[in-house]
Design a protein around this motif. Structure first.
Motif, PDB file in Angstrom:
ATOM      1  N   ASP A 103       0.841  -1.204   0.000  1.00 14.92           N
ATOM      2  CA  ASP A 103       0.000   0.000   0.000  1.00 14.92           C
ATOM      3  C   ASP A 103       0.871   1.247   0.000  1.00 14.92           C
ATOM      4  OD1 ASP A 103      -2.313  -1.470   0.064  1.00 14.92           O
ATOM      5  OD2 ASP A 103      -2.620  -1.281   2.228  1.00 14.92           O
ATOM      6  N   GLU A 104       0.414   2.285  -0.696  1.00 14.23           N
ATOM      7  CA  GLU A 104       1.139   3.550  -0.647  1.00 14.23           C
ATOM      8  C   GLU A 104       0.949   4.166   0.738  1.00 14.23           C
ATOM      9  OE1 GLU A 104      -0.612   5.969  -3.654  1.00 14.23           O
ATOM     10  OE2 GLU A 104      -2.349   6.516  -2.444  1.00 14.23           O
ATOM     11  N   PRO A 105       1.948   4.835   1.276  1.00 15.00           N
ATOM     12  CA  PRO A 105       1.819   5.424   2.614  1.00 15.00           C
ATOM     13  C   PRO A 105       0.778   6.544   2.645  1.00 15.00           C
ATOM     14  CG  PRO A 105       3.856   6.128   1.569  1.00 15.00           C
ATOM     15  CD  PRO A 105       3.261   5.073   0.685  1.00 15.00           C
ATOM     16  N   ALA A 106       0.260   6.808   3.832  1.00 15.84           N
ATOM     17  CA  ALA A 106      -0.769   7.835   3.980  1.00 15.84           C
ATOM     18  C   ALA A 106      -0.250   9.225   3.631  1.00 15.84           C
ATOM     19  CB  ALA A 106      -1.310   7.816   5.409  1.00 15.84           C
ATOM     20  N   SER A 107       1.063   9.428   3.726  1.00  9.96           N
ATOM     21  CA  SER A 107       1.631  10.731   3.361  1.00  9.96           C
ATOM     22  C   SER A 107       1.388  11.022   1.882  1.00  9.96           C
ATOM     23  CB  SER A 107       3.127  10.764   3.673  1.00  9.96           C
ATOM     24  OG  SER A 107       3.795   9.701   3.000  1.00  9.96           O
ATOM     25  N   TRP A 152       0.962   4.716   8.299  1.00 13.63           N
ATOM     26  CA  TRP A 152      -0.124   5.578   8.760  1.00 13.63           C
ATOM     27  C   TRP A 152       0.453   6.965   9.073  1.00 13.63           C
ATOM     28  CZ3 TRP A 152      -5.025   3.867  11.528  1.00 13.63           C
ATOM     29  CH2 TRP A 152      -5.443   2.608  11.088  1.00 13.63           C
ATOM     30  N   ILE A 153      -0.458   7.908   9.317  1.00 11.52           N
ATOM     31  CA  ILE A 153      -0.049   9.243   9.725  1.00 11.52           C
ATOM     32  C   ILE A 153      -1.146   9.843  10.598  1.00 11.52           C
ATOM     33  CG2 ILE A 153      -1.072  10.498   7.772  1.00 11.52           C
ATOM     34  CD1 ILE A 153       1.540  12.175   7.702  1.00 11.52           C
ATOM     35  N   ILE A 154      -0.741  10.616  11.595  1.00  6.30           N
ATOM     36  CA  ILE A 154      -1.707  11.357  12.414  1.00  6.30           C
ATOM     37  C   ILE A 154      -1.906  12.714  11.756  1.00  6.30           C
ATOM     38  CG2 ILE A 154      -2.189  12.435  14.632  1.00  6.30           C
ATOM     39  CD1 ILE A 154      -2.389   9.491  14.868  1.00  6.30           C
ATOM     40  N   THR A 155      -3.133  13.011  11.366  1.00  4.86           N
ATOM     41  CA  THR A 155      -3.441  14.287  10.730  1.00  4.86           C
ATOM     42  C   THR A 155      -4.665  14.892  11.409  1.00  4.86           C
ATOM     43  OG1 THR A 155      -3.857  15.346   8.595  1.00  4.86           O
ATOM     44  CG2 THR A 155      -4.866  13.194   8.946  1.00  4.86           C
ATOM     45  N   THR A 156      -5.243  15.915  10.804  1.00  9.66           N
ATOM     46  CA  THR A 156      -6.455  16.525  11.355  1.00  9.66           C
ATOM     47  C   THR A 156      -7.622  16.305  10.401  1.00  9.66           C
ATOM     48  OG1 THR A 156      -5.913  18.648  10.340  1.00  9.66           O
ATOM     49  CG2 THR A 156      -5.205  18.309  12.631  1.00  9.66           C
ATOM     50  N   LEU A 157      -8.818  16.420  10.942  1.00 13.40           N
ATOM     51  CA  LEU A 157     -10.015  16.239  10.126  1.00 13.40           C
ATOM     52  C   LEU A 157     -10.031  17.232   8.964  1.00 13.40           C
ATOM     53  CD1 LEU A 157     -12.613  14.517  10.047  1.00 13.40           C
ATOM     54  CD2 LEU A 157     -13.748  16.335  11.336  1.00 13.40           C
ATOM     55  N   ALA A 158      -9.550  18.448   9.214  1.00 13.90           N
ATOM     56  CA  ALA A 158      -9.562  19.490   8.177  1.00 13.90           C
ATOM     57  C   ALA A 158      -8.788  19.065   6.937  1.00 13.90           C
ATOM     58  CB  ALA A 158      -8.976  20.784   8.738  1.00 13.90           C
ATOM     59  N   ARG A 159      -7.757  18.245   7.098  1.00 12.65           N
ATOM     60  CA  ARG A 159      -6.896  17.873   5.970  1.00 12.65           C
ATOM     61  C   ARG A 159      -7.509  16.800   5.075  1.00 12.65           C
ATOM     62  NH1 ARG A 159      -2.917  19.431   9.822  1.00 12.65           N
ATOM     63  NH2 ARG A 159      -1.296  20.752   8.893  1.00 12.65           N
ATOM     64  N   VAL A 160      -8.558  16.119   5.551  1.00  9.58           N
ATOM     65  CA  VAL A 160      -9.109  15.010   4.762  1.00  9.58           C
ATOM     66  C   VAL A 160     -10.526  15.284   4.279  1.00  9.58           C
ATOM     67  CG1 VAL A 160      -7.663  13.344   5.980  1.00  9.58           C
ATOM     68  CG2 VAL A 160      -9.992  13.771   6.787  1.00  9.58           C
ATOM     69  N   ILE A 161     -11.040  16.488   4.508  1.00  8.63           N
ATOM     70  CA  ILE A 161     -12.381  16.823   4.033  1.00  8.63           C
ATOM     71  C   ILE A 161     -12.302  17.962   3.027  1.00  8.63           C
ATOM     72  CG2 ILE A 161     -13.543  16.028   6.128  1.00  8.63           C
ATOM     73  CD1 ILE A 161     -13.730  18.914   7.065  1.00  8.63           C
ATOM     74  N   SER A 215      -3.706   4.151   4.492  1.00 10.44           N
ATOM     75  CA  SER A 215      -3.898   4.247   3.044  1.00 10.44           C
ATOM     76  C   SER A 215      -5.363   3.989   2.710  1.00 10.44           C
ATOM     77  CB  SER A 215      -3.031   3.210   2.331  1.00 10.44           C
ATOM     78  OG  SER A 215      -3.516   1.897   2.621  1.00 10.44           O
ATOM     79  N   LEU A 216      -5.770   4.366   1.503  1.00 10.54           N
ATOM     80  CA  LEU A 216      -7.165   4.166   1.091  1.00 10.54           C
ATOM     81  C   LEU A 216      -7.507   2.681   1.042  1.00 10.54           C
ATOM     82  CD1 LEU A 216      -9.840   5.349   0.171  1.00 10.54           C
ATOM     83  CD2 LEU A 216      -8.953   5.426  -2.171  1.00 10.54           C
ATOM     84  N   ASN A 217      -6.570   1.850   0.573  1.00 13.29           N
ATOM     85  CA  ASN A 217      -6.829   0.407   0.527  1.00 13.29           C
ATOM     86  C   ASN A 217      -7.053  -0.167   1.921  1.00 13.29           C
ATOM     87  OD1 ASN A 217      -6.726   0.165  -2.242  1.00 13.29           O
ATOM     88  ND2 ASN A 217      -4.541  -0.328  -2.299  1.00 13.29           N
ATOM     89  N   GLU A 218      -6.252   0.302   2.884  1.00 18.47           N
ATOM     90  CA  GLU A 218      -6.438  -0.200   4.246  1.00 18.47           C
ATOM     91  C   GLU A 218      -7.727   0.337   4.858  1.00 18.47           C
ATOM     92  OE1 GLU A 218      -4.095  -0.953   8.442  1.00 18.47           O
ATOM     93  OE2 GLU A 218      -3.003  -0.272   6.684  1.00 18.47           O
ATOM     94  N   GLN A 219      -8.092   1.557   4.507  1.00 18.37           N
ATOM     95  CA  GLN A 219      -9.386   2.070   4.970  1.00 18.37           C
ATOM     96  C   GLN A 219     -10.514   1.134   4.547  1.00 18.37           C
ATOM     97  OE1 GLN A 219     -10.133   6.242   3.919  1.00 18.37           O
ATOM     98  NE2 GLN A 219      -7.919   6.597   3.894  1.00 18.37           N
ATOM     99  N   LYS A 220     -10.444   0.686   3.298  1.00 16.38           N
ATOM    100  CA  LYS A 220     -11.492  -0.210   2.774  1.00 16.38           C
ATOM    101  C   LYS A 220     -11.470  -1.562   3.488  1.00 16.38           C
ATOM    102  CE  LYS A 220     -11.485   1.962  -1.799  1.00 16.38           C
ATOM    103  NZ  LYS A 220     -11.156   1.815  -3.244  1.00 16.38           N
ATOM    104  N   ARG A 221     -10.266  -2.077   3.799  1.00 17.15           N
ATOM    105  CA  ARG A 221     -10.183  -3.348   4.532  1.00 17.15           C
ATOM    106  C   ARG A 221     -10.736  -3.193   5.942  1.00 17.15           C
ATOM    107  NH1 ARG A 221      -4.985  -3.420   2.123  1.00 17.15           N
ATOM    108  NH2 ARG A 221      -3.967  -2.945   4.110  1.00 17.15           N
ATOM    109  N   ILE A 222     -10.441  -2.064   6.566  1.00 16.81           N
ATOM    110  CA  ILE A 222     -10.953  -1.805   7.920  1.00 16.81           C
ATOM    111  C   ILE A 222     -12.473  -1.724   7.910  1.00 16.81           C
ATOM    112  CG2 ILE A 222     -11.082  -0.051   9.741  1.00 16.81           C
ATOM    113  CD1 ILE A 222      -8.106   0.536   9.178  1.00 16.81           C
ATOM    114  N   VAL A 223     -13.016  -1.001   6.945  1.00 15.64           N
ATOM    115  CA  VAL A 223     -14.471  -0.861   6.851  1.00 15.64           C
ATOM    116  C   VAL A 223     -15.137  -2.220   6.667  1.00 15.64           C
ATOM    117  CG1 VAL A 223     -16.353   0.000   5.393  1.00 15.64           C
ATOM    118  CG2 VAL A 223     -14.484   1.532   6.054  1.00 15.64           C
TER     119      VAL A 223
END
Length: 418
Positions: A174-178, A219-228, A365-373
């Motif tokens: 998976d590509e990194p979250a950065s 993974w990376i710790i970010t803020t909600l503002a950065r992903v919306i 990563s987006l792929n891991e988000q989908k696996r988690i969901v």
């Protein structure tokens, strides 16, 4: 010896023995004093077989009148038989009480066990330890969770593991979250150029002491503002159930994570405002005030053109983010801990858009988000099934009690009115 009734909540109660002082009932109750004191408990047991809601009038505050109560058919055996019936019912009710007490004791034992199990699960230090602890919880699902509170604790444990990166294995391909954040940044810049969103102010860096816990590699710790893409308050209007062209979603329309779209009212709105406040699939609305402050709801289907009311905040996730992953974050313990620290107001707690944007979010990563969901969906489905089983068990005990009472009064004696 008197039977009192509180029909607003459809309940009867036996006043048995001396109260020790002069007493009275208020106008929300009715009292029945039998001609023969030996009949008091028999009448009480009979009234427990009746669902008073079947005889109630009124909508906002259901009630039952004395004249209606007097017309309820009443099976009247001889006094000695009443006493025999009461003696047998006392015996059977005692059995039901012992059954409930046994269930309560088992629930207390299960609570101590599941609290330890869930703690071990969240504190797993290695992948193997996590797998073993998770397997133990899933294999002992029915033993660990004997109350709805236990199931809720399990749900929170699952979500905590999910946002910590401990629920599914990471894929090194998976590509990194950065890299994902860079894609989101490019997406926002394009939307700004197209005039679809406003340019955001530069966001401050996250301080090391603010990071809640260590996240997996990639993974990376970010803020909600950065992903919306955007966040905004709702539309102010009067709800009108006669209007059906544009629906008007309010906090009160969202109950237990669901919306009955058939009862959502409409509103008058200009074309310009409709474009601004129109909800799209994948949007998430958050209650910004009141008793449900912080609760979120994902728009997973649109039945009719819909806008959202002013006591809601709408966030639109980036196209590079899974909306359901974001929704699960908004249900997780990490979100609620941060939210409670950002609430303002005393009598009416509230949260604003700026505070929401500053919330910290663990991002894979987006792929891991989908696996988690996919994994969380599976486990939440098991939780739903367990809650349904618990509800059936509770109803079974109540039905046993009602069956005992109804059997006692299902004889073929002649009926007379009370």
């Amino acid at each position: 010896h008197e039977v009192t009734f509180s029909f607003g909540i459809s309940r009867s109660r036996l006043v048995d023995g001396a109260l020790g002082r002069d007493s009275a009932i208020d106008n929300n109750c009715m009292g029945a004093i039998p001609y023969e004191m030996g009949s008091t408990k028999y009448i009480y047991y009979f009234l427990r077989t009746i669902d008073m809601k079947d005889f109630a009038a009124g909508t906002s505050v259901p009630s039952i009148s004395k004249s209606v109560l007097e017309k309820i058919p009443f099976p009247l055996p001889p006094l000695n038989e009443q006493k025999r019936i009461v003696a047998k019912l006392d015996q059977l009710m005692a059995f039901c009480d012992r059954l409930k007490e046994t269930i309560n004791q088992r629930q207390k034992q299960a609570y101590r066990l599941n609290k330890s199990a869930f703690t071990y699960l969240q504190q797993s230090q290695s992948k193997k330890e996590l797998e073993n602890n998770l397997r133990f919880v899933l294999n002992n699902f029915n033993v660990l969770c004997t109350r709805k509170e236990d199931v809720q604790l399990l749900r929170q444990t699952i979500l905590s593991l999910a946002v910590r990166g401990k629920l599914v294995p990471q894929d090194p391909n998976d590509e990194p979250a950065s890299v994902l954040l860079e894609k989101i940044k490019e997406e926002k810049e394009r939307l700004v150029k197209e005039g679809k969103i406003r340019k955001q102010k530069p966001l401050p860096p996250i301080k090391e002491e603010e990071i809640p816990y260590e996240v997996p590699e990639g993974w990376i710790i970010t803020t909600l503002a950065r992903v919306i893409s955007k966040i905004n308050y709702g539309y102010t209007a009067s709800a009108d159930h006669e209007i059906k062209d544009v629906l008007f979603l309010r906090i009160s329309d969202i109950q237990n994570g669901n919306v009955n779209w058939n009862t959502v009212p409409g509103c008058k709105i200009s074309k310009r405002n409709f474009i601004k406040y129109k909800l799209e699939e994948g949007d998430i609305v958050i209650a910004r005030t009141g008793g449900t402050v912080g609760k979120s709801f994902i728009i997973d289907r649109i039945v009719k053109p819909t806008v959202f009311a002013s006591y809601l905040i709408r966030i639109t996730p980036s196209k590079n983010i899974s909306p359901r992953f974001l929704k699960y974050f908004l249900d997780s313990p990490l979100y609620w801990r941060q939210l409670k620290g950002n609430l303002s107001g005393t009598g009416q707690p509230n949260v604003n858009a700026q505070k929401l944007k500053n919330l910290l979010l663990p991002l894979p990563s987006l792929n891991e988000q989908k696996r988690i969901v996919a994994k969380v969906d599976q486990l939440m489905s098991l939780c739903d099934q367990l809650e349904e089983q618990l509800e059936h068990s509770r109803q079974a005990v109540d039905q046993l009690l009602q069956s005992v009472l109804k059997m006692a009064f299902s004889n073929k004696n002649k009926t007379v009115t009370v």
